[in-house]
Design an enzyme around this catalytic site. Structure first.
Site, PDB file in Angstrom:
ATOM      1  NE  ARG A  89     -81.241 -16.729 -66.179  1.00 26.72           N
ATOM      2  CZ  ARG A  89     -81.438 -15.691 -66.981  1.00 26.72           C
ATOM      3  NH1 ARG A  89     -81.921 -15.890 -68.194  1.00 26.72           N
ATOM      4  NH2 ARG A  89     -81.159 -14.473 -66.598  1.00 26.72           N
ATOM      5  CG  HIS A 105     -63.882  -4.163 -88.771  1.00 26.45           C
ATOM      6  ND1 HIS A 105     -63.153  -3.553 -89.752  1.00 26.45           N
ATOM      7  CD2 HIS A 105     -64.727  -3.210 -88.284  1.00 26.45           C
ATOM      8  CE1 HIS A 105     -63.534  -2.281 -89.870  1.00 26.45           C
ATOM      9  NE2 HIS A 105     -64.495  -2.051 -88.995  1.00 26.45           N
ATOM     10  CG  HIS A 118     -81.204  -3.924 -68.086  1.00 29.48           C
ATOM     11  ND1 HIS A 118     -82.560  -3.771 -68.313  1.00 29.48           N
ATOM     12  CD2 HIS A 118     -80.942  -5.242 -68.270  1.00 29.48           C
ATOM     13  CE1 HIS A 118     -83.094  -4.952 -68.602  1.00 29.48           C
ATOM     14  NE2 HIS A 118     -82.134  -5.864 -68.600  1.00 29.48           N
ATOM     15  CE  LYS A 168     -88.382 -18.879 -66.965  1.00 31.86           C
ATOM     16  NZ  LYS A 168     -88.731 -18.205 -65.712  1.00 31.86           N
TER      17      LYS A 168
END
Lengths: 351, 351
Positions: free
Chosen positions: B20, B292, B165, B22
């Protein structure tokens, strides 16, 4: 009264900042713009802030009046308060204590300028002197264990005032991130008997892929494991634990490195919002000599989101070597900053 | 090829996400809006994503065609890649390895809806089944040590697509924040022989100041040391280490608690951007039983700035008890969500 609360599982103390309390309706219409009219930090508006705790000003000018070029005042909406008492309590498994601490604003210019890059090197020196002076003064309050100096630039960077300023929050514990750095430095020293940040400086200056600028005493670089695109660190080349230890020669050398780093960032990528954070040794806890102070400049070009908030790890889309190259090249053709303010030739010595 | 890099001092692994990548000019004109036209996650656009790795769909519908109600696909611009090899290297004091990992997108609805709160409880159940299924499947790759499931809502929350999403990033180390929680839980257990989060649940249900909602198996609360205004956690009331262990009854009970928590947030404060993060036990490392699992919902109403980035500590202007009260009251008079999608009555069992 603000309150410190500790997460019962991890080392995470949160300030419940009742002095800036926000009720649900406060979030209904978030302001879109930073205020720019009627700025409480501008010269002439000294009565709009709490009384100054420090000012660099003409020798004959009275406190809380014009005549200053740097002014430090308590934050009007402090996250923490330097009240007298100290008490801690427990409620079942929870720990809390009253929100003691110090929250100040360092006004970095008389004029309504939005950034440090538009100041002269001379003015940036004065900002550094002010940070140093507050670091040295506040440590006399032995309840305080860490002084966080930081600068939020731009609304996305967390600024709520446009006028160039930095802040200081002094707190009664060593914050998790600094404690973790100290632990890492100790572990490194145990294995190699050297300071990890000294070794970083040494290795970066040998390689130079990630060096943005070197001066006599400092190096500005993109860290190997940069979290943010165009993140930069500025470190003293010689080991120095505590920003409070810097002297006149250091400051004269450091000011242009810092100002230029911010200018490089502005030129390389559309004047982004950023956070500038000073990492320095804790105070009043012992063992401070092993720290190695440095600045971290964190541009806010990407959004720290679910992955980062869940893991504490980061995704950086810009390879550090590429960022360093762009930052090195950024000042070619850049206009030198205006020298807008005239500080008297005969400045009282801060040392 | 993406790369994992470790900070030489602290436990902070950064993904240098070359997929990705940049460059400076990518930051010059940051997009202001989320794309909404021609959405690759909408039904009918299945060919705009990489092939699905999981879909809940009509029994007779072919893969990568309509007929699904939940769809999981590899991220088109992955931060990490599940390539074959694994190698690590050192460069002087630095450590790095190739950027192995898994980065997937969970499409939570066929329609272009911007949030989970507009889904039916039934649809939220399906989302939970999908998260569980991916957690159980991916742990077979024993290189992976943690699976971070998260949801970024709104541009300020880090979303780059509007269509509802969530995402999953599976990584080859236990992330710092989870390791710190585990260490805290172990320390707590060493002293008291119980689980700290079980004790949190117990104490909160006794006091109720910070409880937002209790169901048969779960509790939604504002944590005692909440970092963010209106932060909420959802925890199973009985100890359960691993989200992968949840069963059908858990999911049926959990879905409305989760959906309602998000709806309460929306109603209490102007539909804020938020991050939802699943904290669950690491995989393939042993000792997982002591975790947990829980959800953390972090609204993005304030800006994490210099103080937080320097210290790892937080300033929260909204007292947790006040937030809990507002969240409890938020659904009075709220409109029940539309049940927009019809899942076939005869859904294949996911168990």
């Amino acid at each position: 009264m603000p309150e410190w609360r500790k997460d019962p599982v991890v080392d995470r103390w949160v300030i419940i900042a009742t002095e800036r309390a926000k009720r649900p309706h406060d979030f209904r219409c978030p302001p879109d713009q930073l205020n720019s009219g009627d700025c409480p930090l501008c010269v002439g508006n000294e009565d709009k802030t709490p009384p100054e705790v420090l000012a660099f000003r003409d020798a004959d000018s009275p406190a809380n009046q014009p005549g200053w070029w740097i002014r430090v005042v308590p934050n009007k909406f402090p996250a923490v308060l330097p009240n007298e008492g100290y008490y801690a309590w427990q409620d079942g498994i929870y720990e809390a204590m009253n929100g003691i601490g110090v929250h100040e604003v360092i006004v970095e210019s008389t004029d309504h300028e939005p950034d440090l890059v538009n100041q002269s090197d001379r003015q940036v020196e004065e900002v550094l002197w002010a940070w140093r002076a507050r670091l040295l003064d506040l440590r006399h309050d032995t309840r305080l264990k860490y002084i966080q100096i930081f600068k939020n630039k731009g609304r996305t960077g967390g600024a709520s005032l446009e006028h160039t300023h930095s802040q200081l929050i002094a707190i009664p514990m060593v914050p998790a991130d600094v404690a973790e750095e100290l632990a890492g430095l100790h572990e490194y020293r145990r294995h190699r008997n050297t300071c990890a940040y000294c070794d970083v400086v040494h290795q970066e200056l040998s390689g130079r892929d990630r060096v943005v600028r070197e001066s006599g005493r400092f190096v500005c670089l993109v860290p190997f494991a940069a979290r943010y695109p165009f993140e930069m660190w500025i470190l003293p080349k010689e080991h120095q634990a505590d920003f409070g230890q810097i002297g006149e020669d250091d400051i004269r050398d450091l000011a242009p490195v810092l100002r230029e780093a911010l200018l490089r960032l502005s030129e390389a990528v559309c004047r982004p919002p950023y956070n500038l954070v000073l990492h320095t040794s804790p105070i009043n806890v012992g063992g401070e000599l092993f720290y190695h102070w440095h600045f971290e400049i964190m541009p806010r070009l990407t959004i720290t989101a679910g992955y980062e908030l869940g893991t504490g790890y980061f995704i950086n889309p810009t390879p550090p070597e590429l960022a360093a190259e762009a930052l090195r090249d950024a000042l070619e053709g850049a206009v030198p900053p205006p020298h807008a303010y005239t500080i008297p030739e005969e400045v009282p010595k801060h040392v």
